[in-house]
Write a protein that holds these residues in place. Structure first.
Motif, PDB file in Angstrom:
ATOM      1  N   LEU A 248      38.356  39.109  43.006  1.00  0.00           N
ATOM      2  CA  LEU A 248      38.706  40.368  42.364  1.00  0.00           C
ATOM      3  C   LEU A 248      39.190  40.082  40.953  1.00  0.00           C
ATOM      4  N   LEU A 249      38.547  40.672  39.951  1.00  0.00           N
ATOM      5  CA  LEU A 249      38.913  40.468  38.552  1.00  0.00           C
ATOM      6  C   LEU A 249      39.785  41.634  38.072  1.00  0.00           C
ATOM      7  N   LYS A 250      40.252  41.535  36.842  1.00  0.00           N
ATOM      8  CA  LYS A 250      41.091  42.583  36.262  1.00  0.00           C
ATOM      9  C   LYS A 250      40.311  43.892  36.188  1.00  0.00           C
ATOM     10  N   ASP A 251      40.994  44.997  36.519  1.00  0.00           N
ATOM     11  CA  ASP A 251      40.348  46.307  36.463  1.00  0.00           C
ATOM     12  C   ASP A 251      39.773  46.544  35.066  1.00  0.00           C
ATOM     13  N   PRO A 252      38.486  46.874  34.958  1.00  0.00           N
ATOM     14  CA  PRO A 252      37.875  47.079  33.633  1.00  0.00           C
ATOM     15  C   PRO A 252      38.276  48.398  32.978  1.00  0.00           C
ATOM     16  N   ALA A 253      38.704  49.359  33.802  1.00  0.00           N
ATOM     17  CA  ALA A 253      39.098  50.680  33.294  1.00  0.00           C
ATOM     18  C   ALA A 253      39.833  51.406  34.412  1.00  0.00           C
ATOM     19  N   PRO A 254      40.613  52.433  34.083  1.00  0.00           N
ATOM     20  CA  PRO A 254      41.282  53.202  35.127  1.00  0.00           C
ATOM     21  C   PRO A 254      40.274  53.777  36.129  1.00  0.00           C
ATOM     22  N   GLY A 255      40.577  53.638  37.409  1.00  0.00           N
ATOM     23  CA  GLY A 255      39.683  54.162  38.431  1.00  0.00           C
ATOM     24  C   GLY A 255      38.478  53.295  38.718  1.00  0.00           C
ATOM     25  N   ARG A 256      38.467  52.063  38.204  1.00  0.00           N
ATOM     26  CA  ARG A 256      37.356  51.140  38.429  1.00  0.00           C
ATOM     27  C   ARG A 256      37.884  49.808  38.974  1.00  0.00           C
ATOM     28  N   LYS A 257      37.090  49.158  39.783  1.00  0.00           N
ATOM     29  CA  LYS A 257      37.378  47.821  40.289  1.00  0.00           C
ATOM     30  C   LYS A 257      36.223  46.899  39.898  1.00  0.00           C
ATOM     31  N   LEU A 258      36.541  45.623  39.699  1.00  0.00           N
ATOM     32  CA  LEU A 258      35.535  44.653  39.285  1.00  0.00           C
ATOM     33  C   LEU A 258      35.637  43.419  40.168  1.00  0.00           C
ATOM     34  N   ILE A 259      34.526  43.047  40.798  1.00  0.00           N
ATOM     35  CA  ILE A 259      34.512  41.818  41.591  1.00  0.00           C
ATOM     36  C   ILE A 259      33.418  40.895  41.066  1.00  0.00           C
ATOM     37  N   GLU A 260      33.683  39.597  41.192  1.00  0.00           N
ATOM     38  CA  GLU A 260      32.679  38.591  40.837  1.00  0.00           C
ATOM     39  C   GLU A 260      32.207  37.923  42.111  1.00  0.00           C
ATOM     40  N   LEU A 261      30.894  37.813  42.254  1.00  0.00           N
ATOM     41  CA  LEU A 261      30.273  37.207  43.424  1.00  0.00           C
ATOM     42  C   LEU A 261      29.551  35.941  42.992  1.00  0.00           C
ATOM     43  N   VAL A 262      29.965  34.817  43.550  1.00  0.00           N
ATOM     44  CA  VAL A 262      29.335  33.525  43.253  1.00  0.00           C
ATOM     45  C   VAL A 262      28.579  33.089  44.503  1.00  0.00           C
ATOM     46  N   PRO A 263      27.283  32.789  44.394  1.00  0.00           N
ATOM     47  CA  PRO A 263      26.505  32.420  45.578  1.00  0.00           C
ATOM     48  C   PRO A 263      27.043  31.154  46.238  1.00  0.00           C
ATOM     49  N   LYS A 264      27.095  31.177  47.570  1.00  0.00           N
ATOM     50  CA  LYS A 264      27.591  30.025  48.312  1.00  0.00           C
ATOM     51  C   LYS A 264      26.598  28.868  48.285  1.00  0.00           C
ATOM     52  N   ARG A 265      25.336  29.182  48.017  1.00  0.00           N
ATOM     53  CA  ARG A 265      24.292  28.160  47.911  1.00  0.00           C
ATOM     54  C   ARG A 265      23.632  28.295  46.548  1.00  0.00           C
ATOM     55  N   ASP A 266      22.948  27.250  46.124  1.00  0.00           N
ATOM     56  CA  ASP A 266      22.307  27.263  44.814  1.00  0.00           C
ATOM     57  C   ASP A 266      21.275  28.377  44.738  1.00  0.00           C
ATOM     58  N   ALA A 267      21.486  29.337  43.825  1.00  0.00           N
ATOM     59  CA  ALA A 267      20.556  30.458  43.684  1.00  0.00           C
ATOM     60  C   ALA A 267      19.540  30.239  42.575  1.00  0.00           C
ATOM     61  N   GLY A 268      19.699  29.174  41.792  1.00  0.00           N
ATOM     62  CA  GLY A 268      18.708  28.815  40.787  1.00  0.00           C
ATOM     63  C   GLY A 268      18.703  29.712  39.561  1.00  0.00           C
ATOM     64  N   GLU A 269      18.314  30.987  39.724  1.00  0.00           N
ATOM     65  CA  GLU A 269      18.111  31.872  38.586  1.00  0.00           C
ATOM     66  C   GLU A 269      19.402  32.474  38.048  1.00  0.00           C
ATOM     67  N   TYR A 270      20.496  32.376  38.782  1.00  0.00           N
ATOM     68  CA  TYR A 270      21.741  32.968  38.315  1.00  0.00           C
ATOM     69  C   TYR A 270      22.916  32.218  38.917  1.00  0.00           C
ATOM     70  N   LYS A 271      24.086  32.327  38.254  1.00  0.00           N
ATOM     71  CA  LYS A 271      25.265  31.637  38.774  1.00  0.00           C
ATOM     72  C   LYS A 271      26.367  32.587  39.226  1.00  0.00           C
ATOM     73  N   ALA A 272      26.297  33.853  38.815  1.00  0.00           N
ATOM     74  CA  ALA A 272      27.304  34.815  39.248  1.00  0.00           C
ATOM     75  C   ALA A 272      26.775  36.229  39.093  1.00  0.00           C
TER      76      ALA A 272
END
Length: 208
Positions: free
Chosen positions: A144-168
């Motif tokens: 869970l990251l810092k709220d980007p704005a009032p009434g919003r939530k921000l989460i970061e998802l990092v793949p548990k296995r190598d996804a190749g084309e993206y890291k987050a």
């Protein structure tokens, strides 16, 4: 077709590499905070109840090395069982269509069509959860990251296995409904693919 221009939901691929034999067993992750658990459960519940979804989108792809941005706009449609359609309107018309098994990309100005077998690559995880299928915590470590704005939530998802084309993958959600209002894919070299959704409507009775 440039992979950089694929919608963010296709870049979040579930085609993960198996852990090599003899590799050390990873440590169990720390228990998620109640707030993070509530956000993830809320996202899953929102899309689990949606038989279909449609929205306007604005996509901004940022090339880190060149400090250059490319913007596109259009409409997107999702339906359970992996069906989706992206109608790009600007800067040039382009259509992405998937039936859960195959993805077609039609570029009318170039008079060409590309075809990709989604089954051989597995159904993308992010596409799965937005179609009300799949489970985020099975494939991603969430923060869970810092709220980007009032009434919003921000989460970061990092793949548990190598996804190749993206890291987050980052998801910005409405704090009340838990609908995804924006998403960002970060690739291994730092390029970002950012999507903002507007006029989101669910259970509109979209045809197959």
């Amino acid at each position: 077709m440039r992979l950089a221009l694929l919608p963010v939901l296709l870049l979040a691929s579930a085609a993960a590499l198996a852990q090599p034999a003899g590799a050390p067993t990873p440590k169990a992750p720390a228990p998620a905070s109640p707030e993070l658990t509530a956000v993830i459960d809320g996202i899953q519940a929102f899309y689990g109840k949606a038989q279909d979804l449609k929205a306007d989108f604005e996509q901004t792809y940022t090339y880190k090395v060149y400090a250059r941005k490319q913007r596109s706009t259009g409409k997107v449609f999702f339906k359970k069982n992996g069906k989706m359609r992206w109608d790009y309107q600007t800067p040039e018309p382009k259509v992405f269509v998937a039936d859960g098994d195959t993805l077609w990309v039609y570029e009318p100005e170039q008079a060409q069509v590309f075809k990709r077998d989604l089954k051989s690559a597995q159904l993308p995880v992010a596409l799965s959860f937005m179609s009300g299928e799949g489970k985020l915590t099975d494939e991603f470590d969430a923060t869970l990251l810092k709220d980007p704005a009032p009434g919003r939530k921000l989460i970061e998802l990092v793949p548990k296995r190598d996804a190749g084309e993206y890291k987050a993958l980052r998801l910005e959600v409405d704090a009340k409904t838990f609908a995804v209002v924006a998403s960002t894919v970060i690739d291994p070299v730092g390029n970002t693919n950012h999507l903002v959704f507007a006029d989101v409507a669910t259970n509109a009775g979209l045809p197959d």
